[in-house]
Design a protein around this motif. Structure first.
Motif, PDB file in Angstrom:
ATOM      1  N   ASN A 513       0.807  -1.222   0.000  1.00 54.47           N
ATOM      2  CA  ASN A 513       0.000   0.000   0.000  1.00 54.47           C
ATOM      3  C   ASN A 513       0.840   1.272   0.000  1.00 54.47           C
ATOM      4  N   ALA A 626      -5.955  -5.428   3.644  1.00 54.20           N
ATOM      5  CA  ALA A 626      -6.687  -4.223   3.225  1.00 54.20           C
ATOM      6  C   ALA A 626      -7.394  -3.597   4.420  1.00 54.20           C
ATOM      7  N   SER A 630      -6.721   0.065   6.104  1.00 54.01           N
ATOM      8  CA  SER A 630      -7.775   1.076   6.262  1.00 54.01           C
ATOM      9  C   SER A 630      -7.651   1.786   7.613  1.00 54.01           C
ATOM     10  N   GLU A 633      -5.326   4.513   6.902  1.00 59.05           N
ATOM     11  CA  GLU A 633      -6.038   5.553   6.149  1.00 59.05           C
ATOM     12  C   GLU A 633      -6.857   6.434   7.094  1.00 59.05           C
ATOM     13  N   HIS A 679     -10.545  -0.765  -2.157  1.00 58.95           N
ATOM     14  CA  HIS A 679      -9.179  -0.512  -2.626  1.00 58.95           C
ATOM     15  C   HIS A 679      -8.990  -0.942  -4.069  1.00 58.95           C
TER      16      HIS A 679
END
Length: 683
Positions: A513, A626, A630, A633, A679
Motif C-alpha cells: 500500500n 486491506a 484502512s 487511512e 481498494h
C-alpha cells in the motif's frame, strides 16, 4: 582438491552467518552427514528410557542440534535456488532423501511425541511455551506420529518421494526457463525499451555472437514481460508467449522437462498421505493449521469473490477488445496480444506508460526510500554491512534499533542464469534465546534472505524498476519485517514460524500500500538522467490507473486458487489435471487462454513451494491486509501510534497468538471485506 575436513568445511562452522562464498558442492555430503548423525544422537539422548520431561534439556540438546542441521541445509537449499550449478544440484539431490527421512522420522517419533505431551501437561507454562507445545502436538499428528506399522513406513516413503518430486518439478521449470532463447533482430524489437534491447545485445555478445544485429531474448521475466508489453512485432510476441506458457510441459522444447507425470504422482501421494492420517482428502489435512476451516469454506469464499469481481472483469475485457479493434485494428486479440493491447490502452486512457514511470524508479533510490520508510514506521534502521555472499550483486544489511543489532538481511535482487524465477523471502535463522548461549546474555538474532528477479542496469546506468517491481520489493520486505521484527525468542513461534499460512501474506500485502502514497513515491523516485522526482501529474495518472483491469487480475488469482483447492479436494483429480483447470476456467474466467497453455506445469507454488491447497491464502490475507491498511487511512499513514500498534499486535507477535486474535487486537473487531473491494475499485 577441496579440503572437506570439519575444520575447513564452512557448513560445519558455528559462526552466526553462513560463509556462502566458501561453500563448495564437495562440502555438502560430509557436512550434512555429520550434522544428521549429531541430530540423531541428540534425538536418542532426549528420548532414552527414563529421560526427564524437561523442555529446557530437550531444547538444549535436540533443538540446538536440529537448528544447526537446518541452518546448514538451508544454506545449501538457498544456493540451489539462487546459484544453481550441475555439481551443486547433484550434491543437493544426493543428500535430499537422507534429510527428508530424518525430518519425517523426527516428526513421527512416538517417544518424542510422548515427551512433548508430558511437558504440555505441566503447570505454569508461559504463553509462548504453551502455544509452541500446542503447535508441536498438532504437527506430530499431521506428521504421522500416531500411525503404526506399515502405515507409518508408507507415510515416511511418501514424504521422501514427495520431496524428490517437488525438487524435480522446480528443476524442470528452471531448466526450461534457462534452456530457451531466441536471437531477435533490432527490427523485431521495435517498441521494446532501450535498456531491455541493450541487455539483449549484451547477452548475445556474452555468448560470443559478433553480429551487431543479434539480440538474445530469454524467458526470464525482466526480458519476457517488456517484450510482451511493448514489442510491435506480433509474431515475436506469439513466439515468446508459446515458449513461456508451455515451459516444462509435453509441448515444450524438451520432453525430459515435462512436469505432467510429476504432478500426477505428487497429487496421488498427497491424497494417500491424507487418507493415512484419517482425512477425506489432502485439502482437509492442509487446512488443519490454517485459519480457514474446510475446503468448502475456502471455495465458497473464492466463488463469492469471483461473483463480485466478474462484472468488473467483463467490463475490462470489453474495453480491451473495443480498443484493440478501434485503435490497433486487431479484430480478435489473442493471449499474446493482451499485455501489448493493455499497455497501449493504459497509455491512451491515462496518458502514461510503465516505461515512462521506470525512468524515475532506479533500484538504489527505491531501496534508500524503502529503508527510510521502515525507519519512520517502526523505528529501525537498515544499514549496509559486509558478509560472505554467493554473488557479487548481493547486498547485506544489518537491522538496528537505537544502535543495537536486532537482525540481518541478504538482498539478492537481480535475475540471472541458474536462479529460480520469482520473488521470495526465506529465513536463514530465527530469533531464539538459544539454551547454549544461556549465561552469556546473548540471543540468536533473526536473519533473512530477500530475493527478487529485477533487470540489470544497462549502459552504465542503475537498474530501472516498473512500479510493479517496486510493489514486489515492498511485498517481500513485508515478509522480511515479519520475520525480523519479532520480539518472541522461543523457536517455533518466533517470527513467521507457526503463523497460519493463510495469514502469513498479511504483512507483505500490507506493505504494498505504501507504493501508492504520494509522500512515499517522492522518497522513492529520482529520474535516471536528471535526478528529478516523479512529477505529481504523472503520479496522479498512475493513481487513476491503479485499478486498471483489477477485475481481470482478481479473477486470474481466483482461478489459480480454485484450481489448487479442487485439485487437492476432489477424488480422482490427479488424473484430470487439465480437465479440472478447464472446468475452473469455464466457471471463473471471462477470457480463457488458448488450449496449448500449460500454466499448471510451472505452477511451482503448489507443486514445489508449500502452497498446496493453500494458494487461496493470497486472497484470504488480502482481506486482512486491506482492512489493516484502512486503519492507517483513518488514523494517518505515518501516524506513529498506529505504526506502533501494528508492530506490537501483528508484526512482533510471531505465532504466540492465533492470527485472528492478532488482527482483532489491532483492529478491534473481526475482518471485513469492504476495504479490499474499495481498494480495488470494486465496491
Amino acid at each position: 582438491m577441496t579440503d572437506t575436513s570439519a575444520a575447513a568445511n564452512p557448513l560445519l562452522s558455528q559462526a552466526s552467518l553462513p560463509d556462502f562464498a566458501a561453500i563448495d558442492p564437495s562440502h555438502i555430503q560430509p557436512a550434512i552427514t555429520e550434522l544428521l548423525a549429531q541430530a540423531q544422537q541428540a534425538l536418542e539422548q532426549v528420548t532414552a528410557p527414563g529421560a526427564p520431561a524437561d523442555y529446557e534439556r530437550l531444547s538444549r540438546t535436540l533443538n540446538v542440534a536440529t537448528e544447526r542441521l537446518g541452518t546448514a541445509w538451508g544454506a545449501v537449499g538457498h544456493l540451489n535456488a539462487v546459484a544453481n550449478t550441475p555439481a551443486l544440484r547433484e550434491a543437493y539431490n544426493a543428500m535430499l532423501p537422507a534429510v527428508t527421512e530424518f525430518h519425517t522420522a523426527l516428526g513421527a517419533n512416538e517417544a518424542l511425541y510422548a515427551l512433548y505431551k508430558a511437558i504440555a501437561a505441566q503447570p505454569g507454562l508461559t504463553p509462548e511455551r504453551a502455544q509452541l507445545l500446542k503447535h508441536a502436538m498438532r504437527d506430530f499428528v499431521l506428521s504421522g506420529a500416531e500411525l503404526q506399522g506399515e502405515a507409518k513406513e508408507r507415510f515416511a516413503k511418501i514424504q521422501e518421494r514427495s520431496a524428490e518430486l517437488g525438487q524435480a518439478f522446480s528443476e524442470h521449470v528452471m531448466d526450461a526457463t534457462d534452456g530457451w532463447s531466441y536471437l531477435a533482430t533490432a527490427a523485431e524489437l521495435k517498441g521494446v525499451p532501450a535498456d531491455v534491447v541493450a541487455n539483449a545485445r549484451a547477452a548475445a555478445e556474452k555468448d560470443g555472437n559478433t553480429d551487431p544485429d543479434a539480440h538474445k531474448l530469454t524467458l526470464h521475466f525482466p526480458v519476457y514481460m517488456p517484450v510482451m508489453q511493448y514489442a510491435e512485432d506480433r509474431a515475436l510476441r506469439e513466439r515468446l508467449y508459446r515458449a513461456y506458457v508451455t515451459r516444462a510441459s509435453e509441448l515444450g522444447d524438451k520432453c525430459d522437462w515435462d512436469n505432467g507425470p510429476l504432478m500426477q504422482e505428487l497429487l496421488m501421494l498427497r491424497q494417500e498421505e491424507a487418507k493415512l492420517l484419517g482425512f477425506a482428502n489432502f485439502a482437509e489435512a492442509s487446512l488443519v493449521p490454517k485459519m480457514a476451516t474446510s475446503p468448502a469454506q475456502v471455495m465458497s469464499f473464492l466463488r463469492d469473490l469471483a461473483s463480485r469481481a466478474r462484472p468488473y472483469a467483463q467490463r475490462d475485457l470489453d474495453e480491451l477488445r473495443d480498443f484493440a479493434k478501434a485503435a490497433l485494428r486487431l479484430d480478435d486479440p489473442q493471449a499474446w496480444d493482451l499485455p501489448y493491447v493493455s499497455e497501449k490502452l493504459k497509455e491512451a486512457r491515462y496518458a502514461f506508460s510503465d516505461q515512462e514511470v521506470r525512468q524515475y524508479l532506479t533500484l538504489p533510490r527505491v531501496l534508500d526510500g524503502l529503508f527510510r520508510i521502515v525507519d519512520r514506521l517502526f523505528g529501525v534502521q537498515l544499514v549496509p554491512a559486509k558478509a560472505s555472499v554467493w554473488h557479487e550483486s548481493v547486498q547485506f544489511c544489518e537491522l538496528r534499533r537505537d544502535g543495537q543489532l536486532i537482525g540481518q538481511v541478504y538482498l539478492d535482487l537481480y535475475a540471472r542464469q541458474g536462479k529460480r524465477p520469482g520473488a521470495w523471502m526465506d529465513e536463514v535463522r530465527s530469533r531464539w534465546a538459544r539454551p547454549d548461549l544461556a549465561g552469556t546474555g546473548a540471543e540468536q538474532i533473526p536473519v533473512a534472505h530477500l530475493v527478487c528477479n529485477f533487470p540489470q542496469g544497462a549502459d552504465g546506468k542503475p537498474a530501472l524498476l516498473t512500479h510493479d517491481d517496486v510493489t514486489t520489493l515492498f511485498h517481500e520486505c513485508g515478509h522480511g519485517l515479519h520475520h525480523l521484527l519479532t520480539r518472541v525468542a522461543e523457536l517455533g513461534v518466533s517470527g513467521i514460524s507457526g503463523v497460519e499460512w493463510d495469514a502469513v501474506e498479511l504483512p507483505s500485502q500490507f506493505m504494498e500500500n505504501f507504493c501508492w502514497e504520494w509522500e512515499v513515491i517522492q522518497q522513492l523516485s529520482a529520474h535516471v538522467d536528471t535526478g528529478e522526482p516523479l512529477p505529481r501529474a504523472l503520479f496522479d495518472k498512475m493513481l487513476a490507473a491503479k485499478n486498471f483491469q483489477a477485475g481481470l487480475q482478481t479473477l486470474r488469482q481466483i482461478e489459480f486458487a480454485l484450481f489448487d483447492m479442487r485439485l487437492h479436494a476432489e477424488p480422482g483429480a490427479e488424473t484430470r489435471v487439465q480437465e479440472v483447470l478447464d472446468e475452473v476456467r469455464a466457471e471463473v474466467a471471462v477470457l480463457p487462454p488458448p488450449a496449448f497453455n500449460r500454466f499448471q506445469h510451472s505452477f511451482s507454488h503448489i507443486f514445489a513451494g508449500g502452497y498446496a491447497a493453500g494458494y487461496y491464502s493470497y486472497k484470504w490475507a488480502e482481506v486482512l491486509s486491506a482492512d489493516c491498511w484502512s486503519a492507517f487511512e483513518e488514523e494517518g499513514v505515518f501516524n506513529p501510534a498506529t505504526g506502533r500498534r501494528y508492530l506490537d499486535e501483528i508484526l512482533s507477535m510471531g505465532s504466540v497468538r492465533d492470527a485472528m486474535d492478532n488482527f482483532k487486537a489491532f483492529r478491534g473487531r473481526e475482518p471485513q471485506i469492504d476495504a479490499l473491494l474499495r481498494h480495488q475499485g470494486m465496491a
